[in-house]
Design an enzyme around this catalytic site. Structure first.
Site, PDB file in Angstrom:
ATOM      1  N   LYS A 232       0.839  -1.203   0.000  1.00 23.41           N
ATOM      2  CA  LYS A 232       0.000   0.000   0.000  1.00 23.41           C
ATOM      3  C   LYS A 232       0.877   1.257   0.000  1.00 23.41           C
ATOM      4  O   LYS A 232       0.678   2.190  -0.776  1.00 23.41           O
ATOM      5  CB  LYS A 232      -0.922  -0.030   1.227  1.00 23.41           C
ATOM      6  CG  LYS A 232      -1.666   1.242   1.492  1.00 23.41           C
ATOM      7  CD  LYS A 232      -2.685   1.559   0.407  1.00 23.41           C
ATOM      8  CE  LYS A 232      -3.237   2.958   0.580  1.00 23.41           C
ATOM      9  NZ  LYS A 232      -4.076   3.366  -0.531  1.00 23.41           N
ATOM     10  N   GLY A 281       0.858  19.586 -12.331  1.00 24.50           N
ATOM     11  CA  GLY A 281      -0.227  20.305 -11.654  1.00 24.50           C
ATOM     12  C   GLY A 281       0.322  21.100 -10.490  1.00 24.50           C
ATOM     13  O   GLY A 281       1.441  21.620 -10.553  1.00 24.50           O
ATOM     14  N   CYS A 288      -3.982  11.031   1.849  1.00 24.28           N
ATOM     15  CA  CYS A 288      -3.104   9.847   1.886  1.00 24.28           C
ATOM     16  C   CYS A 288      -1.662  10.060   1.427  1.00 24.28           C
ATOM     17  O   CYS A 288      -0.742   9.630   2.127  1.00 24.28           O
ATOM     18  CB  CYS A 288      -3.731   8.729   1.065  1.00 24.28           C
ATOM     19  SG  CYS A 288      -5.235   8.097   1.831  1.00 24.28           S
ATOM     20  N   LYS A 291       0.919  11.799   3.893  1.00 27.71           N
ATOM     21  CA  LYS A 291       1.154  11.077   5.151  1.00 27.71           C
ATOM     22  C   LYS A 291       1.770   9.707   4.874  1.00 27.71           C
ATOM     23  O   LYS A 291       2.608   9.241   5.644  1.00 27.71           O
ATOM     24  CB  LYS A 291      -0.139  10.976   5.975  1.00 27.71           C
ATOM     25  CG  LYS A 291      -1.061   9.832   5.630  1.00 27.71           C
ATOM     26  CD  LYS A 291      -2.180   9.664   6.646  1.00 27.71           C
ATOM     27  CE  LYS A 291      -3.213   8.646   6.192  1.00 27.71           C
ATOM     28  NZ  LYS A 291      -2.746   7.261   6.126  1.00 27.71           N
TER      29      LYS A 291
HETATM   30  P1  NAD Z   1     -11.645   8.921   8.236  1.00 30.05           P
HETATM   31  O1  NAD Z   1     -10.987   9.886   9.157  1.00 30.05           O
HETATM   32  O2  NAD Z   1     -12.531   9.441   7.158  1.00 30.05           O
HETATM   33  O3  NAD Z   1     -12.517   7.886   9.083  1.00 30.05           O
HETATM   34  C1  NAD Z   1     -12.093   7.192  10.220  1.00 30.05           C
HETATM   35  C2  NAD Z   1     -13.302   6.941  11.123  1.00 30.05           C
HETATM   36  O4  NAD Z   1     -12.944   6.062  12.155  1.00 30.05           O
HETATM   37  C3  NAD Z   1     -13.834   8.214  11.787  1.00 30.05           C
HETATM   38  O5  NAD Z   1     -15.217   8.358  11.511  1.00 30.05           O
HETATM   39  C4  NAD Z   1     -13.579   7.974  13.281  1.00 30.05           C
HETATM   40  O6  NAD Z   1     -14.554   8.578  14.114  1.00 30.05           O
HETATM   41  C5  NAD Z   1     -13.615   6.470  13.340  1.00 30.05           C
HETATM   42  N1  NAD Z   1     -12.927   5.895  14.503  1.00 30.05           N
HETATM   43  C6  NAD Z   1     -11.731   6.211  15.017  1.00 30.05           C
HETATM   44  N2  NAD Z   1     -11.434   5.411  16.058  1.00 30.05           N
HETATM   45  C7  NAD Z   1     -12.468   4.555  16.217  1.00 30.05           C
HETATM   46  C8  NAD Z   1     -12.745   3.488  17.105  1.00 30.05           C
HETATM   47  N3  NAD Z   1     -11.880   3.135  18.054  1.00 30.05           N
HETATM   48  N4  NAD Z   1     -13.915   2.838  16.967  1.00 30.05           N
HETATM   49  C9  NAD Z   1     -14.805   3.182  16.020  1.00 30.05           C
HETATM   50  N5  NAD Z   1     -14.588   4.182  15.133  1.00 30.05           N
HETATM   51  C10 NAD Z   1     -13.434   4.856  15.230  1.00 30.05           C
HETATM   52  O7  NAD Z   1     -10.473   8.050   7.618  1.00 30.05           O
HETATM   53  P2  NAD Z   1     -10.463   7.355   6.165  1.00 30.05           P
HETATM   54  O8  NAD Z   1     -10.154   8.378   5.115  1.00 30.05           O
HETATM   55  O9  NAD Z   1     -11.670   6.515   6.025  1.00 30.05           O
HETATM   56  O10 NAD Z   1      -9.160   6.440   6.291  1.00 30.05           O
HETATM   57  C11 NAD Z   1      -9.153   5.271   7.070  1.00 30.05           C
HETATM   58  C12 NAD Z   1      -7.878   4.506   6.774  1.00 30.05           C
HETATM   59  O11 NAD Z   1      -7.873   4.082   5.400  1.00 30.05           O
HETATM   60  C13 NAD Z   1      -6.596   5.309   6.966  1.00 30.05           C
HETATM   61  O12 NAD Z   1      -5.585   4.484   7.444  1.00 30.05           O
HETATM   62  C14 NAD Z   1      -6.266   5.760   5.547  1.00 30.05           C
HETATM   63  O13 NAD Z   1      -4.905   6.010   5.362  1.00 30.05           O
HETATM   64  C15 NAD Z   1      -6.718   4.563   4.728  1.00 30.05           C
HETATM   65  N6  NAD Z   1      -7.094   4.862   3.343  1.00 30.05           N
HETATM   66  C16 NAD Z   1      -7.790   5.996   3.036  1.00 30.05           C
HETATM   67  C17 NAD Z   1      -8.153   6.231   1.710  1.00 30.05           C
HETATM   68  C18 NAD Z   1      -8.919   7.486   1.330  1.00 30.05           C
HETATM   69  O14 NAD Z   1      -8.998   7.768   0.146  1.00 30.05           O
HETATM   70  N7  NAD Z   1      -9.477   8.225   2.253  1.00 30.05           N
HETATM   71  C19 NAD Z   1      -7.807   5.321   0.703  1.00 30.05           C
HETATM   72  C20 NAD Z   1      -7.123   4.170   1.048  1.00 30.05           C
HETATM   73  C21 NAD Z   1      -6.759   3.945   2.385  1.00 30.05           C
END
Ligand code: NAD
Length: 462
Positions: A232, A281, A288, A291
């Site tokens: 990833k 761009g 993502c 970080k």
């Molecule tokens: P986000 O901040 O949108 O959502 C995370 C959610 O988890 C929040 O709603 C938060 O309240 C909840 N949460 C935190 N701790 C918790 C707990 N103990 N119990 C229950 N809920 C809890 O984050 P995201 O963008 O969905 O990203 C999540 C993961 O996926 C990250 O590691 C990110 O790097 C990865 N990721 C994100 C993307 C993207 O495009 N956003 C793509 C691939 C991977």
């Protein structure tokens, strides 16, 4: 997108999705759409209340009807009660945030909090699947934390997420690959079954989406957990590198009088390179890339390997985010006080309302500091930009692209939303004080813009 006919393949499973943010909600809704029963859990009670009332607080094309139809079908529910959700599930996903810590490393405290709550709740064999992006070794840490706190049988799997915001449903339903890091056969069987509707499904047209071959499914890449965790980061770092590389090439084009559009067309035609991610761009943004690049450097350095190439990628990106401001500053000969700059696009890319690490925010901050006012417009992201920027003098949120141009000394095009692609240039000129465009996405034909009387700046095409 029509729902898959999941009835032919795979057995429906009870799933708990811990974390109902962008990834959790998307994945939960898509898993429900292929026939599983999904309970989405979050610690944010307001979010869960809104979702129960049918309100989705993120913009992603197709997500709202997807959530609605699966809620109505009873396959998708929302709760804050993690224990109850885990007790009903055989498969538990972790999809919580892993933000960048001050030193660049990934903060996995939310993952470990979720793990402790899950392990306290499991009553029978449970497959715990980590979807959050985590440093290599985290799955091993999860396994050891769970075995320290329960005697119930369980497996831990790494299943990193590759979806692209703006295209996420397609990425889930028609993925390039599904990566599964798994160390035991029982969990591997669950993972094959879980994704069977996607890896072996037929579309309604009858055309096989992907077919099984060689005994194992070529779409489901099974590997050890450390490799799954690393791929990833490696994929995001590669994409970030391509972006920074092309931004460098664009500056070389400016220096030597070449045209980056021609250069990238020729590069992309080479099958070893391919055409994606070759557009210059304003630097990469979003939640993502920055970080993940920082985290990859951090955990590699902790093991004694320093990724010098990524240090350069970061530096180029930081500089690129300042590029449009420099162009504007130079055009106005260093005097921005009292100027009004219209900004088209706030989201870090089109088809999302996400402004995390968006170049627009950095540009607005600099313009305000230099004494300019901004009139901004974005089809989806204005609300999020307002939350990030806070109440600020000098920022006007416009309801339409054209109202943002009213009385502007220049337009800065920051996000390439489709609605900006074919503008009415005469109307633009009528609305603006002076007809100047800084095109941060190379969206327009430079010659055509100039022929129509615009002072036009772009990147690598001077
Ligand atoms: P986000 O901040 O949108 O959502 C995370 C959610 O988890 C929040 O709603 C938060 O309240 C909840 N949460 C935190 N701790 C918790 C707990 N103990 N119990 C229950 N809920 C809890 O984050 P995201 O963008 O969905 O990203 C999540 C993961 O996926 C990250 O590691 C990110 O790097 C990865 N990721 C994100 C993307 C993207 O495009 N956003 C793509 C691939 C991977």
């Amino acid at each position: 997108m029509a729902p898959l006919d999941y009835s032919k393949e795979g057995n429906s499973m009870n799933i708990a999705m811990i974390g109902t943010g962008y990834v959790g909600l998307m994945t939960g809704a898509c898993l429900a759409d292929i026939g599983h029963r999904v309970i989405c859990v979050d610690i944010n009670a307001n979010k869960i209340r809104s979702l129960r009332n049918g309100l989705i607080n993120i913009y992603e094309p197709g997500l709202e009807p997807l959530v609605k139809r699966n809620k109505q079908a009873g396959r998708l529910t929302f709760t804050t009660d993690l224990t109850a959700a885990v007790q009903q599930a055989t498969v538990v996903f972790i999809a919580v945030e892993t933000p960048r810590d001050e030193d660049g490393s990934a903060d996995i405290c939310h993952v470990m909090d979720a793990v402790m709550n899950i392990s306290a709740a499991i009553t029978d064999y449970t497959v715990i699947i980590n979807k959050s992006t985590v440093p290599v070794g985290t799955v091993a840490r999860i396994r050891s934390a769970v075995s320290d706190s329960t005697t119930k049988p369980f497996s831990v799997v790494s299943n990193p997420e590759f979806l692209k915001q703006g295209d996420a449903i397609k990425d889930f339903m028609q993925p390039d690959r599904i990566v599964v890091g798994v160390d035991d056969d029982r969990a591997a069987d669950y993972m094959r079954e879980l994704y069977a509707p996607i890896t072996t499904a037929q579309w309604p047209s009858g055309r096989p989406l992907r077919q099984k071959s060689w005994g194992t499914n070529p779409l489901l890449l099974e590997m050890d957990c450390a490799s799954a965790e690393l791929c990833k980061y490696a994929a995001n770092a590669m994409l970030a590198t391509r972006i920074s590389f092309m931004n460098e090439i664009a500056h070389v084009c400016d220096c030597v009088g070449a045209d980056v559009d021609q250069v990238r067309r020729a590069m992309g035609a080479d099958r070893r390179i391919g055409p994606e991610f070759l557009r210059p761009g304003l630097g990469y943004g979003g939640s993502c890339f920055s970080k993940d690049v920082a985290a990859l450097m951090s955990f590699s350095a902790a093991k004694g390997y320093h990724l010098r190439i990524l240090r350069a990628v970061e530096r180029v990106n930081d500089r690129q985010k300042k590029f449009l401001f420099r162009q504007i500053f130079n055009h106005f000969e260093g005097t921005l006080h009292g100027r009004t700059i219209a900004i088209w696009g706030l989201a870090f890319k089109p088809n999302t309302d996400d402004v995390r690490e968006a170049p627009s925010i950095a540009l607005i901050e600099r313009l305000l500091t230099a004494g300019a006012c901004v009139r901004v417009y974005d089809p989806q992201a204005a609300g999020n930009a307002e939350s990030v920027l806070g109440p600020r003098d000098g920022v006007t949120y416009s309801a339409t692209a054209f109202s943002a141009l009213s009385g502007a000394d220049a337009l800065a095009l920051v996000t390439e939303w489709d609605e900006f692609r074919t503008p009415d240039v005469t109307r633009m000129q009528d609305a603006m004080k002076t007809p100047v465009i800084f095109d941060g996405r190379n969206l327009y034909d430079a010659q055509r813009m100039r022929n129509q009387g615009m002072v036009y700046y772009s990147i690598g095409r001077q």
